[in-house]
Design a protein around this motif. Structure first.
Motif, PDB file in Angstrom:
ATOM      1  N   ALA A 107       0.850  -1.199   0.000  1.00  0.00           N
ATOM      2  CA  ALA A 107       0.000   0.000   0.000  1.00  0.00           C
ATOM      3  C   ALA A 107       0.880   1.242   0.000  1.00  0.00           C
ATOM      4  N   ILE A 108       0.688   2.107  -1.006  1.00  0.00           N
ATOM      5  CA  ILE A 108       1.453   3.349  -1.122  1.00  0.00           C
ATOM      6  C   ILE A 108       0.488   4.508  -0.898  1.00  0.00           C
ATOM      7  N   SER A 109       0.828   5.359   0.048  1.00  0.00           N
ATOM      8  CA  SER A 109      -0.028   6.511   0.333  1.00  0.00           C
ATOM      9  C   SER A 109       0.840   7.739   0.525  1.00  0.00           C
ATOM     10  N   ALA A 110       0.224   8.907   0.295  1.00  0.00           N
ATOM     11  CA  ALA A 110       0.948  10.169   0.480  1.00  0.00           C
ATOM     12  C   ALA A 110      -0.036  11.232   0.942  1.00  0.00           C
ATOM     13  N   LYS A 111       0.451  12.130   1.763  1.00  0.00           N
ATOM     14  CA  LYS A 111      -0.389  13.243   2.211  1.00  0.00           C
ATOM     15  C   LYS A 111       0.515  14.428   2.557  1.00  0.00           C
ATOM     16  N   TRP A 112      -0.043  15.598   2.377  1.00  0.00           N
ATOM     17  CA  TRP A 112       0.714  16.822   2.666  1.00  0.00           C
ATOM     18  C   TRP A 112       0.635  17.156   4.151  1.00  0.00           C
TER      19      TRP A 112
END
Length: 443
Positions: A362-367
């Motif tokens: 699972a690849i996730s990104a958030k600022w």
């Protein structure tokens, strides 16, 4: 400042040494005090019961002090308690001298035992030792004063006094040199430890430099290979795609749905080859003088490239992604692609070692403010506690010989650090592993 820290460290180390020696000597003193019952029987049988009671009381007091040393307060005041219990036998002996023959009493010899113990066995300071010797002699003088007929400045009193002063002097000298020897030994140990730490840091720096040099050579070789591949492969790929487009316009092809599907698959395959070669060139080749500042790229595009480059490794793996709408970041796109390749490849390889009904990356990104925080999470075998602290060390690997140099994560760590961020790892052995890193926002 250094000497002050050295003294603090010495006091911390000597405190445990002082405590252990004090306990050992205290138990020895109890044994010797009780063995003195034989002396009482031989010299003063008429006072044997009285002296026996005194010996038991003093022994009990010493034992109580030893037990007190087991507490936190007792350990903190071990020096003072050691001085106190060592003074108890002197008090008993001088009392025996006062109730027997004064200066003529043979018990004065027992005072020497404690005086020598303070200088040879116990880690006393010079001032403690001098004070102990002076108190012992004053108590002896007081005991002798109770017998005026033996207190004259001649005979046994003078001889015994001189011997006690000699013993106290020898004990003080021994204490001085023992204290210096202990401190010099501690100083030497501290210097050796400092040198070892410096050598360890130097070796670590050399390993990192070596890893970076190997990576640079590797990247240069891959860059040359990629440039050649792009030149050699692009022409036949373009030719094949043109031939496929022409063939698809033929009436025979248009009249056969199966043939059209096959040609579409072939065209998609050619496009994939084109993408792979382009991604390989982007990953491996960097223009000289390219600076981190002012270099912008879409993280989503870099992720697409990384996924395509490890496509053969993650076959059968469920890959999920959760990205924000805006993924514009600033940095070295090729280097970030390299980090993603390393993390995805490691996760896929680890996933083959466990039996999972569905292995997921699972690849996730958030600022978070001006940083894009990226997480790569897998439900693989995890990392054992003894290894998790070493995963970023150059040349550390748990793979079999020939399956890797153990440079990938150390280089990835340096790449993210160059972008002003940190690459971190968290894991539960047998359950999951998560790598997290952050990149600066592009403007």
């Amino acid at each position: 400042m250094m000497n002050h820290q050295l003294l603090i460290g010495y006091e911390e180390e000597i405190s445990s040494h002082r405590l252990a020696f004090s306990r050992g000597c205290a138990y020895t003193a109890i044994v010797l005090i009780l063995l003195g019952i034989g002396l009482d029987y031989g010299l003063y049988p008429e006072r044997q019961l009285l002296f026996f009671e005194a010996r038991v009381v003093i022994s009990a007091l010493i034992f109580a002090i030893v037990m007190l040393m087991r507490s936190a307060w007792g350990r903190a005041h071990a020096r003072e308690l050691s001085f106190l219990w060592l003074l108890l036998p002197q008090i008993m002996i001088t009392w025996m001298i006062s109730v027997t023959e004064g200066a003529s009493s043979l018990y004065y010899a027992g005072l020497h035992l404690a005086i020598f113990a303070s200088g040879l066995a116990l880690p006393f300071t010079i001032w403690q030792n001098v004070s102990f010797g002076a108190l012992s002699y004053l108590m002896y003088v007081t005991a002798c004063a109770t017998h005026p007929e033996n207190f004259a400045m001649k005979g046994p009193f003078i001889v015994n006094s001189l011997f006690l002063i000699m013993s106290a002097t020898i004990s003080a000298v021994c204490t001085y040199f023992n204290e210096r020897a202990r401190f010099m030994l501690f100083k030497l140990k501290a210097e050796v430890a400092c040198t070892n730490a410096q050598l360890e840091k130097t070796n670590k720096d050399l390993a990192e430099i070596k890893g970076q040099m190997l990576q640079q050579e590797k990247m240069a070789a891959i860059g040359t290979l990629a440039a050649g591949l792009l030149h050699e492969v692009n022409n036949p790929v373009n030719f094949c795609m043109m031939a496929i487009d022409v063939a698809m316009e033929e009436p025979a092809a248009k009249s056969s749905p199966i043939l059209i599907d096959c040609m579409n698959d072939a065209k998609q395959g050619m496009k994939r080859v084109h993408h792979i070669v382009s991604d390989l060139k982007t990953f491996a080749y960097r223009k000289p003088g390219t600076e981190l500042e002012g270099t912008h790229f879409m993280f989503e595009k870099a992720l697409d490239s990384g996924v395509r480059l490890v496509g053969h490794e993650i076959k059968g793996v469920k890959l999920t992604r959760e990205l924000p709408d805006d993924t514009l970041v600033r940095g070295d796109e090729a280097a970030v692609i390299g980090v993603l390749i390393n993390l995805l490849g490691n996760a896929a390889m680890a996933g083959r070692k466990v039996a999972r009904s569905q292995f997921v990356i699972a690849i996730s990104a958030k600022w978070q403010g001006e940083r894009l925080h990226v997480s790569v999470h897998d439900n693989g075998p995890g990392i054992s506690p003894e290894h998790i602290g070493r995963v970023f060390e150059p040349f550390f690997t748990t793979r079999e010989v020939g399956q890797g140099l153990g440079l990938g994560l150390s280089i990835s760590y340096a790449v993210i650090q160059r972008h002003g961020g940190t690459l971190m790892v968290d894991s539960v052995a047998g359950q999951w592993t998560r790598f997290v890193f952050d990149l600066p926002r592009g403007h």
